[in-house]
Design an enzyme around this catalytic site. Structure first.
Site, PDB file in Angstrom:
ATOM      1  N   HIS A   1       2.815   3.544  -8.835  1.00 32.25           N
ATOM      2  CA  HIS A   1       2.621   2.126  -9.162  1.00 32.25           C
ATOM      3  C   HIS A   1       3.846   1.578  -9.915  1.00 32.25           C
ATOM      4  O   HIS A   1       4.277   0.456  -9.689  1.00 32.25           O
ATOM      5  CB  HIS A   1       1.357   1.940 -10.006  1.00 32.25           C
ATOM      6  CG  HIS A   1       0.098   2.337  -9.277  1.00 32.25           C
ATOM      7  ND1 HIS A   1      -0.153   1.962  -7.984  1.00 32.25           N
ATOM      8  CD2 HIS A   1      -0.979   3.083  -9.665  1.00 32.25           C
ATOM      9  CE1 HIS A   1      -1.333   2.461  -7.601  1.00 32.25           C
ATOM     10  NE2 HIS A   1      -1.839   3.154  -8.605  1.00 32.25           N
TER      11      HIS A   1
ATOM     12  N   ASP B   1       0.835  -1.209   0.000  1.00 32.49           N
ATOM     13  CA  ASP B   1       0.000   0.000   0.000  1.00 32.49           C
ATOM     14  C   ASP B   1       0.870   1.259   0.000  1.00 32.49           C
ATOM     15  O   ASP B   1       2.008   1.245   0.471  1.00 32.49           O
ATOM     16  CB  ASP B   1      -0.906  -0.032   1.239  1.00 32.49           C
ATOM     17  CG  ASP B   1      -2.091   0.910   1.111  1.00 32.49           C
ATOM     18  OD1 ASP B   1      -2.383   1.360  -0.019  1.00 32.49           O
ATOM     19  OD2 ASP B   1      -2.729   1.203   2.134  1.00 32.49           O
TER      20      ASP B   1
ATOM     21  N   SER C   1      -7.041  -5.386  -5.693  1.00 28.32           N
ATOM     22  CA  SER C   1      -8.185  -5.992  -4.995  1.00 28.32           C
ATOM     23  C   SER C   1      -9.437  -5.918  -5.870  1.00 28.32           C
ATOM     24  O   SER C   1      -9.529  -5.097  -6.791  1.00 28.32           O
ATOM     25  CB  SER C   1      -8.438  -5.266  -3.673  1.00 28.32           C
ATOM     26  OG  SER C   1      -9.087  -4.024  -3.905  1.00 28.32           O
TER      27      SER C   1
ATOM     28  N   LEU D   1      10.866 -20.610  -4.126  1.00 23.82           N
ATOM     29  CA  LEU D   1       9.864 -19.695  -3.555  1.00 23.82           C
ATOM     30  C   LEU D   1       8.585 -19.827  -4.371  1.00 23.82           C
ATOM     31  O   LEU D   1       8.625 -19.867  -5.598  1.00 23.82           O
ATOM     32  CB  LEU D   1      10.364 -18.247  -3.624  1.00 23.82           C
ATOM     33  CG  LEU D   1       9.370 -17.172  -3.170  1.00 23.82           C
ATOM     34  CD1 LEU D   1       9.202 -17.187  -1.647  1.00 23.82           C
ATOM     35  CD2 LEU D   1       9.820 -15.768  -3.607  1.00 23.82           C
TER      36      LEU D   1
ATOM     37  N   GLY E   1       0.167   5.574  -4.228  1.00 18.33           N
ATOM     38  CA  GLY E   1      -0.408   6.878  -4.573  1.00 18.33           C
ATOM     39  C   GLY E   1       0.173   7.982  -3.699  1.00 18.33           C
ATOM     40  O   GLY E   1       0.560   9.054  -4.190  1.00 18.33           O
ATOM     41  N   ARG E   2       0.259   7.717  -2.383  1.00 16.51           N
ATOM     42  CA  ARG E   2       0.801   8.725  -1.464  1.00 16.51           C
ATOM     43  C   ARG E   2       2.273   8.994  -1.754  1.00 16.51           C
ATOM     44  O   ARG E   2       2.732  10.124  -1.683  1.00 16.51           O
ATOM     45  CB  ARG E   2       0.618   8.264  -0.011  1.00 16.51           C
ATOM     46  CG  ARG E   2      -0.762   8.591   0.527  1.00 16.51           C
ATOM     47  CD  ARG E   2      -1.065   7.828   1.778  1.00 16.51           C
ATOM     48  NE  ARG E   2      -1.495   6.468   1.486  1.00 16.51           N
ATOM     49  CZ  ARG E   2      -1.718   5.542   2.399  1.00 16.51           C
ATOM     50  NH1 ARG E   2      -1.531   5.834   3.674  1.00 16.51           N
ATOM     51  NH2 ARG E   2      -2.126   4.340   2.049  1.00 16.51           N
TER      52      ARG E   2
ATOM     53  N   ARG F   1      -5.326  -2.349   8.465  1.00 15.86           N
ATOM     54  CA  ARG F   1      -6.533  -3.139   8.155  1.00 15.86           C
ATOM     55  C   ARG F   1      -6.197  -4.175   7.095  1.00 15.86           C
ATOM     56  O   ARG F   1      -5.161  -4.074   6.432  1.00 15.86           O
ATOM     57  CB  ARG F   1      -7.674  -2.227   7.690  1.00 15.86           C
ATOM     58  CG  ARG F   1      -7.321  -1.357   6.506  1.00 15.86           C
ATOM     59  CD  ARG F   1      -8.520  -0.529   6.016  1.00 15.86           C
ATOM     60  NE  ARG F   1      -8.084   0.447   5.027  1.00 15.86           N
ATOM     61  CZ  ARG F   1      -7.804   1.721   5.286  1.00 15.86           C
ATOM     62  NH1 ARG F   1      -7.925   2.187   6.514  1.00 15.86           N
ATOM     63  NH2 ARG F   1      -7.402   2.521   4.321  1.00 15.86           N
ATOM     64  N   LEU F   2      -7.120  -5.138   6.929  1.00  9.92           N
ATOM     65  CA  LEU F   2      -6.845  -6.244   6.005  1.00  9.92           C
ATOM     66  C   LEU F   2      -7.392  -6.002   4.599  1.00  9.92           C
ATOM     67  O   LEU F   2      -6.959  -6.654   3.647  1.00  9.92           O
ATOM     68  CB  LEU F   2      -7.418  -7.551   6.562  1.00  9.92           C
ATOM     69  CG  LEU F   2      -6.634  -8.135   7.745  1.00  9.92           C
ATOM     70  CD1 LEU F   2      -7.363  -9.352   8.315  1.00  9.92           C
ATOM     71  CD2 LEU F   2      -5.224  -8.534   7.326  1.00  9.92           C
ATOM     72  N   SER F   3      -8.344  -5.093   4.455  1.00 11.16           N
ATOM     73  CA  SER F   3      -8.892  -4.773   3.129  1.00 11.16           C
ATOM     74  C   SER F   3      -9.221  -6.036   2.313  1.00 11.16           C
ATOM     75  O   SER F   3      -8.845  -6.136   1.135  1.00 11.16           O
ATOM     76  CB  SER F   3      -7.924  -3.854   2.356  1.00 11.16           C
ATOM     77  OG  SER F   3      -7.680  -2.667   3.079  1.00 11.16           O
TER      78      SER F   3
HETATM   79  C1  IPE Z   1      -5.522  -2.809  -0.617  1.00  7.00           C
HETATM   80  O1  IPE Z   1      -5.129  -1.480  -0.681  1.00  7.00           O
HETATM   81  C2  IPE Z   1      -5.352  -3.460  -1.944  1.00  7.00           C
HETATM   82  C3  IPE Z   1      -3.988  -3.579  -2.443  1.00  7.00           C
HETATM   83  C4  IPE Z   1      -2.897  -3.219  -1.814  1.00  7.00           C
HETATM   84  C5  IPE Z   1      -3.862  -4.176  -3.737  1.00  7.00           C
HETATM   85  P1  IPE Z   1      -6.189  -0.303  -0.841  1.00  7.00           P
HETATM   86  O2  IPE Z   1      -5.423   0.961  -0.823  1.00  7.00           O
HETATM   87  O3  IPE Z   1      -7.049  -0.549  -2.029  1.00  7.00           O
HETATM   88  O4  IPE Z   1      -7.067  -0.490   0.472  1.00  7.00           O
HETATM   89  P2  IPE Z   1      -8.048   0.509   1.239  1.00  7.00           P
HETATM   90  O5  IPE Z   1      -9.055   0.968   0.252  1.00  7.00           O
HETATM   91  O6  IPE Z   1      -7.202   1.650   1.734  1.00  7.00           O
HETATM   92  O7  IPE Z   1      -8.609  -0.303   2.365  1.00  7.00           O
HETATM   93  C1  IPE Z   2      -1.363   0.304  -3.427  1.00  6.88           C
HETATM   94  O1  IPE Z   2      -1.165   1.660  -3.364  1.00  6.88           O
HETATM   95  C2  IPE Z   2      -1.537  -0.192  -4.842  1.00  6.88           C
HETATM   96  C3  IPE Z   2      -2.883  -0.676  -5.141  1.00  6.88           C
HETATM   97  C4  IPE Z   2      -3.896  -0.701  -4.313  1.00  6.88           C
HETATM   98  C5  IPE Z   2      -3.105  -1.173  -6.483  1.00  6.88           C
HETATM   99  P1  IPE Z   2      -2.394   2.684  -3.389  1.00  6.88           P
HETATM  100  O2  IPE Z   2      -2.682   3.007  -4.818  1.00  6.88           O
HETATM  101  O3  IPE Z   2      -3.534   2.177  -2.614  1.00  6.88           O
HETATM  102  O4  IPE Z   2      -1.752   3.950  -2.694  1.00  6.88           O
HETATM  103  P2  IPE Z   2      -2.435   4.921  -1.664  1.00  6.88           P
HETATM  104  O5  IPE Z   2      -2.985   4.096  -0.542  1.00  6.88           O
HETATM  105  O6  IPE Z   2      -3.528   5.636  -2.407  1.00  6.88           O
HETATM  106  O7  IPE Z   2      -1.343   5.843  -1.230  1.00  6.88           O
HETATM  107 MG    MG Z   3      -4.079   2.363  -0.639  1.00 10.52          MG
END
Ligand code: IPE
Ligand code: IPE
Ligand code: MG
Length: 228
Positions: A35, A18, A63, A129, A21-22, A175-177
């Site tokens: 990404h 995760d 997801s 692996l 984006g940030r 969280r587990l999302s």
């Molecule tokens: C969970 O991350 C899915 C992946 C890392 C692929 P998200 O960024 O989509 O989860 P939420 O929405 O913050 O729970």
């Molecule tokens: C995880 O990073 C990648 C995917 C969910 C595909 P995010 O894209 O969720 O990044 P943030 O949480 O918005 O920073």
């Molecule tokens: Mg995210």
């Protein structure tokens, strides 16, 4: 010298990757750049697992809920996945890494399907692996679907895959999302502040060290406290 670790290296590590984006926003870049950088961290995580002797690595790449994102971001993620399959599979085969893709396939772009099949076929002999990539994945959906085919909890566990020993999530969220809900029943969890593109072998080693210092009871009393 006596080791201070209670536990051996985890057999199954699962990572919620995760914060792409940030990471990008923090440097004034579009999310898709995060990404792209994140894809490089995948290689570092795999190398780290090979070096430490982890047997299974499950990575949450996309997801079932990520379809809610803007269409351009979803397309960029699918293109990155395609690029990964086109460029990394041969290296994985050489390194003894077996690739599996978990999650739904029926909503993925059709062009990805033969590449996924090929990746799984070409690497199926790998024993160093087992790399499991979760794409269009929902744990609830996976459990619901698998539950129809089995008649006991043990069979369901076998159907879904090995229990997770260590669950890592980057970027500070706790969280587990909808990731590996069944398999994480007794997972040790480590939450890292750093965003996924900054993840490296030291991050993995640090998470594994935290895991190894934990005590896992699985409902029993700790061995040292068992008397009295
Ligand atoms: C969970 O991350 C899915 C992946 C890392 C692929 P998200 O960024 O989509 O989860 P939420 O929405 O913050 O729970
Ligand atoms: C995880 O990073 C990648 C995917 C969910 C595909 P995010 O894209 O969720 O990044 P943030 O949480 O918005 O920073
Ligand atoms: Mg995210």
């Amino acid at each position: 010298m006596k080791s201070t670790y209670h536990l051996p290296v985890p057999e199954h590590v699962a990572i919620i990757m995760d914060g792409n984006g940030r990471w990008a926003s923090a440097q004034g870049l579009p999310r898709t750049e995060g990404h792209r950088e994140g894809a490089k961290a995948v290689r570092r995580a795999i190398e780290g697992c090979c070096r430490l002797g982890v047997k299974t690595l499950t990575l949450y790449a996309f997801s079932a809920d990520n379809w809610k994102r803007p269409r351009a971001e979803v397309s960029a993620l699918m293109l990155l996945f395609r690029h990964y399959l086109l460029t990394e599979v041969e290296e994985c085969r050489k390194e003894g890494i077996r690739i599996s893709v978990i999650g739904r396939r029926d909503r993925l772009p059709g062009t990805l399907l033969p590449l996924i099949d090929e990746a799984e076929r070409e690497t199926r002999g790998g024993t160093r692996l087992h790399l499991r990539l979760a794409v269009d994945y929902s744990a609830r959906d996976a459990i619901f679907t698998a539950a129809r085919r089995v008649s006991s909890a043990e069979e369901l566990s076998k159907e879904l895959g090995p229990d997770v020993d260590l669950l890592v999530r980057t970027a500070g969220e706790q969280r587990l999302s909808d990731f590996l809900l069944w398999e994480c029943a007794y997972a040790e969890m480590v939450f890292l502040q750093q965003c996924w593109p900054d993840f490296d072998e030291d991050s993995l080693a640090d998470a594994v060290a935290q895991y190894r210092g934990r005590v896992r009871n699985f409902g029993a009393v700790p061995v040292t406290a068992a008397v009295g």
